[in-house]
Design a protein around this motif. Structure first.
Motif, short mmCIF file in Angstrom:
data_model
loop_
_atom_site.label_atom_id
_atom_site.label_comp_id
_atom_site.label_asym_id
_atom_site.label_seq_id
_atom_site.Cartn_x
_atom_site.Cartn_y
_atom_site.Cartn_z
N GLN A 85 0.89 -1.11 0.08
CA GLN A 85 0.06 -0.02 -0.09
C GLN A 85 0.94 1.13 0.00
O GLN A 85 0.44 2.18 -0.20
CB GLN A 85 -0.94 0.19 1.10
N ASN A 89 -2.69 3.29 -3.88
CA ASN A 89 -3.80 3.58 -2.87
C ASN A 89 -4.89 2.52 -2.77
O ASN A 89 -5.73 2.23 -2.10
CB ASN A 89 -4.66 4.78 -3.37
N ALA A 161 -7.40 8.89 -5.68
CA ALA A 161 -6.05 8.68 -5.05
C ALA A 161 -5.49 9.86 -5.05
O ALA A 161 -4.63 10.06 -3.71
CB ALA A 161 -5.26 7.97 -6.63
N GLU A 164 -6.58 11.11 -1.41
CA GLU A 164 -5.96 10.28 -0.25
C GLU A 164 -4.55 11.08 0.18
O GLU A 164 -4.30 11.29 1.08
CB GLU A 164 -5.95 8.97 -0.39
N GLN A 165 -4.02 11.36 -1.11
CA GLN A 165 -2.37 11.70 -1.04
C GLN A 165 -2.60 13.13 -0.27
O GLN A 165 -1.86 13.45 0.62
CB GLN A 165 -1.76 11.96 -2.34
N ARG A 168 -3.37 12.78 3.47
CA ARG A 168 -2.21 12.47 4.12
C ARG A 168 -1.45 13.78 4.68
O ARG A 168 -0.78 14.09 5.56
CB ARG A 168 -1.44 11.58 3.46
N ARG A 203 -13.61 1.65 0.24
CA ARG A 203 -12.31 2.42 0.11
C ARG A 203 -13.26 3.84 0.16
O ARG A 203 -12.53 4.63 0.65
CB ARG A 203 -11.90 2.32 -1.14
N VAL A 454 -4.58 6.02 -11.00
CA VAL A 454 -3.88 5.95 -9.62
C VAL A 454 -2.51 7.01 -9.73
O VAL A 454 -2.47 7.83 -9.05
CB VAL A 454 -3.85 4.68 -8.86
N ARG A 458 -1.77 10.39 -7.84
CA ARG A 458 -0.72 10.47 -6.88
C ARG A 458 0.17 11.64 -7.34
O ARG A 458 0.40 12.52 -6.59
CB ARG A 458 0.21 9.21 -6.72
#
Ligand code: FAD
Ligand code: SF4
Length: 480
Positions: A85, A89, A161, A164-165, A168, A203, A454, A458
């Motif tokens: 992972q 993602n 994707a 999520e990045q 973070r 997800r 994805v 990213r």
């Protein structure tokens, strides 16, 4: 060297093919294997740790495949999951639906040596499904919250994707989508038998629990203006995918029961999700008992033929103007479709649709492949007098997709597009011609793959972070 080779041949022979085959779902030839811990460890142990990881090079995410295979073979599944992972993602999604025969597995040295690839995708799926079961998959917890926000248009794999990045890193992330569900083509395009919908929704829920905010049923360009999003957010990412279906201009193309692929697949997916779909329930979009002809040779066509088989079609034929070797769809899926009883009519192009009000047949003509064009692909040429007719009470057009006219839709002249209509971005910064507006996924590449979306998401997230930080630093300096 010789003993290493011997060891690897031994391991390959010990591969529990029979066991894997038993564990595989029986009703249809699925595209991935189902493993238990022993089968996964045995399969992962077949990796020769060759030192020239072509699998990794050919994975768009450059996943650290040899390492997570070794950890799986040693039974260290949590570490295997953490490694998988770190660069992906959605490892369980890619493990299920990547065309591995063209990517990692097709380049596995064991495959090249003629011993059958390590089933990388199925192991990746197994590790991550186990991680979900064990509770190792947790929502994002940013170390610090940032006040800046990013607006993402499109909740497909590219947009998610990136979301999520960016979470973070602590950004406030808002995802806008015109659909009523999160997932893009992973929800309404790709069928359930390849990618179960719960795998996508868990997800989506995880991201929401990590602080991503969704704005669904929000069509940017009508319900919400693009200019307003730019105003509201520090940066905007366009990840809208490509949805304009290519069409066939042929006599009779206006007859009833001729459908674009996405109408057919969306109806089937919505049914699978428990929605009421009148056009399916009244039989219009249900292939049950029908003779179905699908036109096209890509992955979408494969999904249509295999969905029609599962709906109980009387006969399913796939009409494609090139031959098997030259078709864009995954060879593995073609083989599965053939196993399931689909008949492929290669080197044939539709000429007309026959019927009075409703389609009854497709008239087609044989084709031979002529000289290659500028791209190197042989040009299909019609063979005179080679007409033939296929019975059909349902025809599905799966000829690919083009981008919508985004500058018009978004009422933004300054958004530059290529001659194919895809959004033009700077190769390095991923920024479009508009300041602070980035783009990722199919809307940049044209119709592609989840794993590439994805990767793009990213990359774009990283560049958005640099952009926002650079702006913040510049305004701090200006304020001094
Ligand atoms: C039938 C089918 C089968 C496929 N099978 C596979 C496969 O097996 N393996 C694989 O790797 N790939 C497959 N693909 C390709 C893959 O699904 C795509 O490459 C991938 O989903 C692209 O991701 P994306 O995020 O760029 O766009 P999408 O997944 O298309 O998501 C875009 C999102 O943007 C939203 N949107 C669009 N315009 C607007 C707007 N104006 N306002 C708000 N929201 C908007 C859409 O509603 C959608 O949710 C398949 C594609 C199809 C059509
Ligand atoms: S993401 Fe796709 S290409 Fe990469 S290792 Fe997984 S299955 Fe293979």
């Amino acid at each position: 060297m010789a003993s290493k080779m011997l060891q690897f041949v031994k391991r390959a022979r010990a591969m529990p093919e029979k066991r894997a085959a038993e564990l595989r779902r029986r009703d249809f030839g699925e595209i991935y294997d189902e493993y238990d811990p022993e089968a996964a460890a045995n399969q992962a142990g077949r990796c020769s740790q060759c030192g020239v990881p072509f699998c990794q090079v050919h994975c768009p995410l450059h996943n650290n495949i040899p390492d997570w295979l070794m950890l799986t073979a040693e039974g260290r599944l949590q570490e295997a999951y953490e490694t998988a992972q770190a660069t992906n993602n959605f490892p369980e999604i890619c493990g299920r639906i990547c065309p591995q025969d063209r990517l990692c597995e097709g380049n596995c040295v064991i495959e090249q040596a003629g011993h059958g690839t390590v089933t990388i995708g199925s192991v990746e799926k197994y590790i991550t499904d186990t991680a979900w079961e064990e509770g190792w998959v947790q929502p994002v917890k940013p170390a610090r919250e940032r006040r800046q926000s990013v607006g993402i248009i499109g909740a497909g794999p590219g947009g998610l994707a990136a979301a999520e990045q960016l979470r973070r890193k602590g950004y406030q992330v808002h995802v806008y989508d015109r659909y009523d569900r999160v997932g893009g083509l992973m929800i309404y395009g790709i069928p359930n038998f390849k990618l179960e919908k719960e795998v996508v929704t868990r997800r989506a829920d995880l991201l929401e629990r990590g602080g991503v905010q969704y704005h669904l049923n929000c069509d940017v360009g009508s319900a919400e203006s693009f200019a307003a999003l730019r105003e509201r957010h520090d940066a905007v990412l366009i990840a809208t995918g490509v949805y304009k279906a290519r069409d066939i201009k042929a006599p009779g193309s206006g007859l009833k029961n001729i459908f674009p692929a996405m109408d057919f697949l969306t109806a089937s997916n919505r049914k699978g999700l428990g929605d009421s779909v009148p056009a399916f329930e009244d039989g219009t979009l249900d292939a049950n008992g029908k003779s179905v002809v699908v036109i096209g040779g890509g992955d979408t066509a494969m999904d249509c033929v295999r969905t029609a088989v599962r709906q109980g079609a009387k006969a399913v034929r796939c009409l494609y103007r090139r031959d098997r070797k030259n078709m864009p769809g995954s060879q593995r899926e073609v083989a599965n479709a053939e196993e399931e009883g689909v008949e492929f009519v290669w080197l044939s192009a539709p000429e007309a649709f026959l019927g009075d009000d409703v389609v009854k047949a497709v008239r087609a003509q044989r084709v031979h492949l002529g000289m290659p064009d500028a791209t190197g692909r042989q040009i299909p040429q019609l063979i005179d007098g080679s007409h033939f007719t296929l019975e059909a009470d349902m025809v599905i057009k799966a000829l690919g997709f083009d981008p919508e006219d985004l500058p018009k839709l978004f009422d933004t002249e300054g958004l530059e597009v290529t001659r194919w209509g895809t959004v033009l971005t700077d190769f390095k910064s991923k920024m479009t011609a508009l300041d602070g507006v980035f783009a990722a996924g199919d809307i940049v590449r044209g119709a592609s793959l989840v794993v590439w979306a994805v990767r793009d998401g990213r990359d774009a997230a990283e560049q958005i972070h640099h952009y926002i930080q650079a702006k913040a630093e510049a305004s701090a300096v200006a304020a001094e």
